[in-house]
Design an enzyme around this catalytic site. Structure first.
Site, short mmCIF file in Angstrom:
data_model
loop_
_atom_site.label_atom_id
_atom_site.label_comp_id
_atom_site.label_asym_id
_atom_site.label_seq_id
_atom_site.Cartn_x
_atom_site.Cartn_y
_atom_site.Cartn_z
N ARG A 126 0.40 -40.74 31.45
CA ARG A 126 -0.57 -40.59 30.35
C ARG A 126 -0.04 -39.66 29.27
O ARG A 126 -0.25 -39.88 28.06
CB ARG A 126 -1.90 -40.09 30.92
CG ARG A 126 -3.01 -39.97 29.89
CD ARG A 126 -4.35 -39.66 30.54
NE ARG A 126 -5.28 -39.15 29.56
CZ ARG A 126 -5.85 -37.95 29.58
NH1 ARG A 126 -5.57 -37.12 30.58
NH2 ARG A 126 -6.67 -37.56 28.65
N HIS A 130 0.29 -40.88 25.43
CA HIS A 130 -0.48 -40.26 24.34
C HIS A 130 0.42 -39.51 23.35
O HIS A 130 0.05 -39.36 22.18
CB HIS A 130 -1.54 -39.33 24.92
CG HIS A 130 -2.70 -40.05 25.51
ND1 HIS A 130 -3.99 -39.55 25.50
CD2 HIS A 130 -2.78 -41.26 26.12
CE1 HIS A 130 -4.81 -40.42 26.08
NE2 HIS A 130 -4.09 -41.46 26.47
N HIS A 253 -3.26 -49.07 33.72
CA HIS A 253 -4.49 -48.61 34.38
C HIS A 253 -4.51 -48.98 35.86
O HIS A 253 -5.50 -48.73 36.55
CB HIS A 253 -5.72 -49.17 33.67
CG HIS A 253 -6.11 -48.39 32.47
ND1 HIS A 253 -7.09 -48.79 31.58
CD2 HIS A 253 -5.66 -47.21 31.99
CE1 HIS A 253 -7.21 -47.90 30.62
NE2 HIS A 253 -6.35 -46.93 30.84
N TRP A 269 -9.31 -47.37 38.89
CA TRP A 269 -9.35 -48.79 38.56
C TRP A 269 -8.98 -49.67 39.75
O TRP A 269 -9.40 -50.82 39.82
CB TRP A 269 -8.37 -49.09 37.42
CG TRP A 269 -8.76 -48.56 36.08
CD1 TRP A 269 -9.55 -49.18 35.14
CD2 TRP A 269 -8.37 -47.32 35.50
NE1 TRP A 269 -9.67 -48.40 34.02
CE2 TRP A 269 -8.96 -47.24 34.20
CE3 TRP A 269 -7.58 -46.25 35.91
CZ2 TRP A 269 -8.77 -46.16 33.34
CZ3 TRP A 269 -7.39 -45.16 35.07
CH2 TRP A 269 -7.99 -45.13 33.80
#
Length: 374
Positions: A126, A130, A253, A269
């Site tokens: 992540r 990002h 995910h 998920w």
């Protein structure tokens, strides 16, 4: 697509130690061979380049010490030029040096104890996502080149909540390998996370430089998980991605979970959140999804176990005609997903980086820890 972390009431036995990354590595990765750039035939260029960098270093120090925006912008330009000069003279760390950094990241990734099923891998992925996903092709700003998430207010943007965990982890690596830029470190961490959690090989190359707070990006450039298809396209098209690449990137995910104290959403998920797979797509189509009844933001849960979640931006992949076509293809074909994710993620990690800064014209493929043992 936000990898905003997640913490839900799931029975620990569902995510037993059998799902830990170390036990889920596979030996079926394709083998790649990448030779390091050939040595320069003459050292004359190297001496000239070093001399130029040394002279520029004094100027850079003056500019760095200055507090004016103009001086900082000039310093960044100098650093970019210096990086290009290093590339031209091959005065750069070798692939073997970066492999050592990769190995240290992989080691730290597993030293997670009870943090999110025993792996820091998802939060490192992540971080890389990002740090790169702020790119705006129209203005040429954002992306992984300056690692501006080190600065406020970007570090405090809602989409980056919880990423201090990953940044602090990478500080440990930075202290050991102080020559690596934050942009290279963070993106290499994303590569290590994918590969060490049984995912595809992701081509990667170094050359990013560190910038200043003035180069930080405005809020709103990363996906808002509560939105629909128009928002998703606005975000990803701004970076230069098409519908197929959007859906492929959403497949990350498969890893990790959402946390109520970060994104506000809650839960994982998939049933194996430390293993990279196409389960995210399979579950989207195989399970019955209903809106979760709770006091938090709108999200879906699987009707059968009520232990899994999907974000509104996830579920739209089954509703939008173009998105659904690719999502269904990935649910049916793991190899197709792995190939397309690898290409899209490698592209994401290079957004905003001038081509001349890269130390090699062709990206490298880093070996996994298991491959180095064989």
């Amino acid at each position: 697509m936000s990898f905003a972390a997640f913490r839900a009431p799931i029975r620990r036995q569902v995510f037993s130690a059998s799902f830990r990354r170390a036990e889920l590595r596979t030996s079926s990765f394709r083998k790649y061979s990448t030779n390091p750039p050939p040595a320069a035939k003459s050292s004359t260029g190297l001496y000239v380049g070093l001399g130029a960098i040394a002279v520029g270093g004094g100027i850079a120090y003056y500019l760095y010490a200055s507090s004016s925006d103009a001086a900082k912008e000039a310093s960044t330009a100098l650093k970019s030029a210096a990086q290009s000069a290093k590339v031209a003279t091959k005065f750069v760390p070798t692939k073997e040096d970066f492999q050592k950094v990769y190995n240290r990241i992989a080691e730290i990734m597993d030293d997670a104890d009870d943090y999110d099923y025993g792996s820091f891998g998802p939060v490192l992925l992540r971080l890389a996502w990002h740090a790169s996903g702020t790119y705006d092709k129209a203005t040429g700003t954002g992306g992984s080149n300056y690692a501006t998430m080190r600065f406020e207010p970007e570090a405090l943007h809602g989409a980056n909540a919880g990423l201090h965990v990953a940044r602090e982890l990478m500080e440990k690596v930075k202290k050991e390998f102080d020559w690596i830029s934050y942009g290279d470190l963070w993106t290499l961490a994303g590569v290590a996370a994918v590969q060490e959690m049984a995912g595809p090989k992701v081509p990667w190359r170094p050359g990013r430089i560190d910038g200043f707070a003035a180069q930080a990006t405005p809020d709103g450039r990363l996906p808002d998980a509560s939105q629909g298809a128009p928002h998703i396209r606005d975000i990803f098209y701004r970076m230069g991605f098409n519908d197929q690449e959007i859906v492929a990137l959403c497949g990350a995910h498969a890893l990790g979970r959402c946390h109520t104290d970060r994104s506000g959403f809650d839960g994982p998920w998939t049933f194996s959140p430390t293993t990279f797979s196409n389960d995210f797509y399979k579950l989207l189509f195989d399970e019955k999804w209903v809106w979760k009844k709770w006091n938090g933001p709108k999200q879906l849960e699987d009707k059968k176990t009520k232990s899994l979640m999907m974000l509104p931006t996830d579920y739209v992949l089954t509703q939008d005609k173009s998105f659904k076509k690719y999502a269904k293809a990935y649910a049916d074909d793991t190899d197709l997903f792995f190939n397309d994710f690898s290409a899209a993620f490698a592209k994401l990690l290079e957004l905003g980086v001038p081509t001349q800064q890269f130390v090699t014209s062709e990206p490298w493929v880093m070996q996994t820890v298991d491959e180095q043992k064989s």
